[in-house]
Design a protein around this motif. Structure first.
Motif, PDB file in Angstrom:
ATOM      1  N   CYS A 232      -9.009   9.315   2.625  1.00  0.00           N
ATOM      2  CA  CYS A 232      -7.774   8.548   2.592  1.00  0.00           C
ATOM      3  C   CYS A 232      -8.102   7.070   2.788  1.00  0.00           C
ATOM      4  N   GLY A 233      -7.131   6.212   2.522  1.00  0.00           N
ATOM      5  CA  GLY A 233      -7.320   4.782   2.756  1.00  0.00           C
ATOM      6  C   GLY A 233      -7.095   3.908   1.539  1.00  0.00           C
ATOM      7  N   ILE A 234      -6.809   4.517   0.375  1.00  0.00           N
ATOM      8  CA  ILE A 234      -6.538   3.739  -0.827  1.00  0.00           C
ATOM      9  C   ILE A 234      -5.069   3.908  -1.205  1.00  0.00           C
ATOM     10  N   LYS A 235      -4.383   2.768  -1.372  1.00  0.00           N
ATOM     11  CA  LYS A 235      -3.011   2.772  -1.875  1.00  0.00           C
ATOM     12  C   LYS A 235      -2.980   1.905  -3.126  1.00  0.00           C
ATOM     13  N   GLU A 236      -1.928   1.997  -3.878  1.00  0.00           N
ATOM     14  CA  GLU A 236      -1.873   1.258  -5.144  1.00  0.00           C
ATOM     15  C   GLU A 236      -1.917  -0.248  -4.897  1.00  0.00           C
ATOM     16  N   GLY A 237      -3.009  -0.884  -5.308  1.00  0.00           N
ATOM     17  CA  GLY A 237      -3.138  -2.332  -5.183  1.00  0.00           C
ATOM     18  C   GLY A 237      -3.797  -2.826  -3.910  1.00  0.00           C
ATOM     19  N   TYR A 238      -4.058  -1.936  -2.951  1.00  0.00           N
ATOM     20  CA  TYR A 238      -4.706  -2.379  -1.713  1.00  0.00           C
ATOM     21  C   TYR A 238      -5.256  -1.184  -0.940  1.00  0.00           C
ATOM     22  N   TYR A 239      -6.051  -1.504   0.072  1.00  0.00           N
ATOM     23  CA  TYR A 239      -6.612  -0.477   0.953  1.00  0.00           C
ATOM     24  C   TYR A 239      -5.852  -0.484   2.273  1.00  0.00           C
ATOM     25  N   ASP A 240      -5.732   0.678   2.882  1.00  0.00           N
ATOM     26  CA  ASP A 240      -4.969   0.801   4.124  1.00  0.00           C
ATOM     27  C   ASP A 240      -5.616   1.852   5.021  1.00  0.00           C
ATOM     28  N   SER A 241      -6.308   1.374   6.055  1.00  0.00           N
ATOM     29  CA  SER A 241      -6.912   2.278   7.041  1.00  0.00           C
ATOM     30  C   SER A 241      -6.219   2.156   8.387  1.00  0.00           C
TER      31      SER A 241
ATOM     32  N   GLU B 218      -1.292   4.420  11.258  1.00  0.00           N
ATOM     33  CA  GLU B 218      -0.093   5.022  10.676  1.00  0.00           C
ATOM     34  C   GLU B 218      -0.412   5.683   9.336  1.00  0.00           C
ATOM     35  N   HIS B 219      -1.144   4.981   8.491  1.00  0.00           N
ATOM     36  CA  HIS B 219      -1.429   5.535   7.163  1.00  0.00           C
ATOM     37  C   HIS B 219      -2.387   6.727   7.236  1.00  0.00           C
TER      38      HIS B 219
END
Length: 305
Positions: A81-90, A93-94
């Motif tokens: 996990c950690g990839i969202k559309e257009g950016y990374y999010d670790s 919450e995510h």
């Protein structure tokens, strides 16, 4: 199949893992056949990510598990996990939300392994560690690792964790071999001497982190496979020549090239065809000679200093 014992865990993993990125392209029947072919040939690790097929790859895998519930205890499920559309999010919450969603799609109440897919420049690694601790405490994830990270990034995350990270998943093969180029070109003024990986291969060996090689047959995500590629005629000639000697396919020779390295690298193969998977599995029974390994490396156009 042959297996590795993974340090700092109780996992015994097959030398090949089945990458499930393209599972979303298959029907239920095709996916079930592929998964059971993998099990028939001894593969026990199945590699996912929440973004594969926008979640559909995990969903179809979960449907196979639901129909075949005894399968769950026979296998090791890993997701990222950690990839969202257009950016990374670790963020914490995510990560927590992503794991809960993956568990639901996969029809399981725990993951054997969770990896952070790519480093997020805007998340403090202490927040990642907090999410890991919560997931381990809730028994939703047994072990943790990373993907596409260098040694310093791993060090920063590891300092916040009570348990060792066990995997780092990286792009590696005979064409994309930056980690090997660095080894040969120490203190030499050429492009291959540029340290692009932070000595990650040697770092993982020192710290008992197992490397998982993704896209073992791909030049890059955009250029496709090097098999029968016109830019790699000499490499393909060697792959065919060695394959004929051992009675295996050129693709299996390419996988055997990775397995020959003493770092005990696990290779993530992403084929969706049972017949191709059966051919790739044959790589585990072949140990290339030193001369063959170097011949393949040099056939790409590399030179030894």
């Amino acid at each position: 199949m042959k297996y590795y014992e993974i340090p700092n865990s109780n996992l015994i993993v097959s030398k090949l893992a089945l990458g499930c990125m393209r599972l979303a392209e298959l029907s239920f029947e095709e996916a079930e056949k592929l998964i059971y072919t993998a099990r028939e040939w001894g593969i026990n690790v199945f590699d996912h990510a929440d973004i594969y097929g926008n979640g559909k790859s995990e969903t179809i895998f979960g449907e196979v598990l639901k129909k075949n519930p005894t399968l769950r205890k026979q296998i090791i499920i890993q997701t990222k996990c950690g990839i969202k559309e257009g950016y990374y999010d670790s963020s914490e919450e995510h990560i927590l939300a992503s794991v809960n969603a993956s568990l639901e799609r996969l029809n399981t109440d725990y993951l054997d392994v969770l990896l952070i897919h790519r480093p997020d420049a805007l998340t403090d690694f202490s927040e990642v560690a907090k999410a890991f601790k919560i997931l381990r405490g809730e028994k939703k994830v047994k072990f943790f690792g990373v993907s596409n990270m260098n040694s310093i990034q791993i060090e920063i995350l590891q300092k916040h964790l009570p348990n060792k990270l066990i995997f780092n998943q990286l792009h590696f093969n005979v064409v994309h071999s930056l980690m090997i180029d660095e080894i040969f070109n120490v203190n030499i003024a050429n492009d291959y001497a540029v340290n692009r990986t932070g000595d990650i291969l040697d770092y993982m060996r020192i710290n008992d982190i197992t490397m998982q090689a993704w896209s073992p047959l791909q030049i890059s995500l955009t250029k496709g496979t090097y098999l029968d590629h016109p830019d790699y005629l000499k490499l393909n000639q060697k792959l065919h020549e060695i394959g004929t000697k051992y009675g295996i396919s050129p693709a299996a020779v390419a996988v055997a090239w990775i397995l020959r390295h003493p770092a005990q690298i696990q290779v993530v193969v992403g084929t969706t065809k049972p017949a191709s998977l059966r051919e790739l599995v044959k790589a585990v029974d072949i140990e290339l000679t030193k001369e063959e390994w170097y011949d393949l490396y040099l056939s790409v156009g590399k030179k030894l200093p």
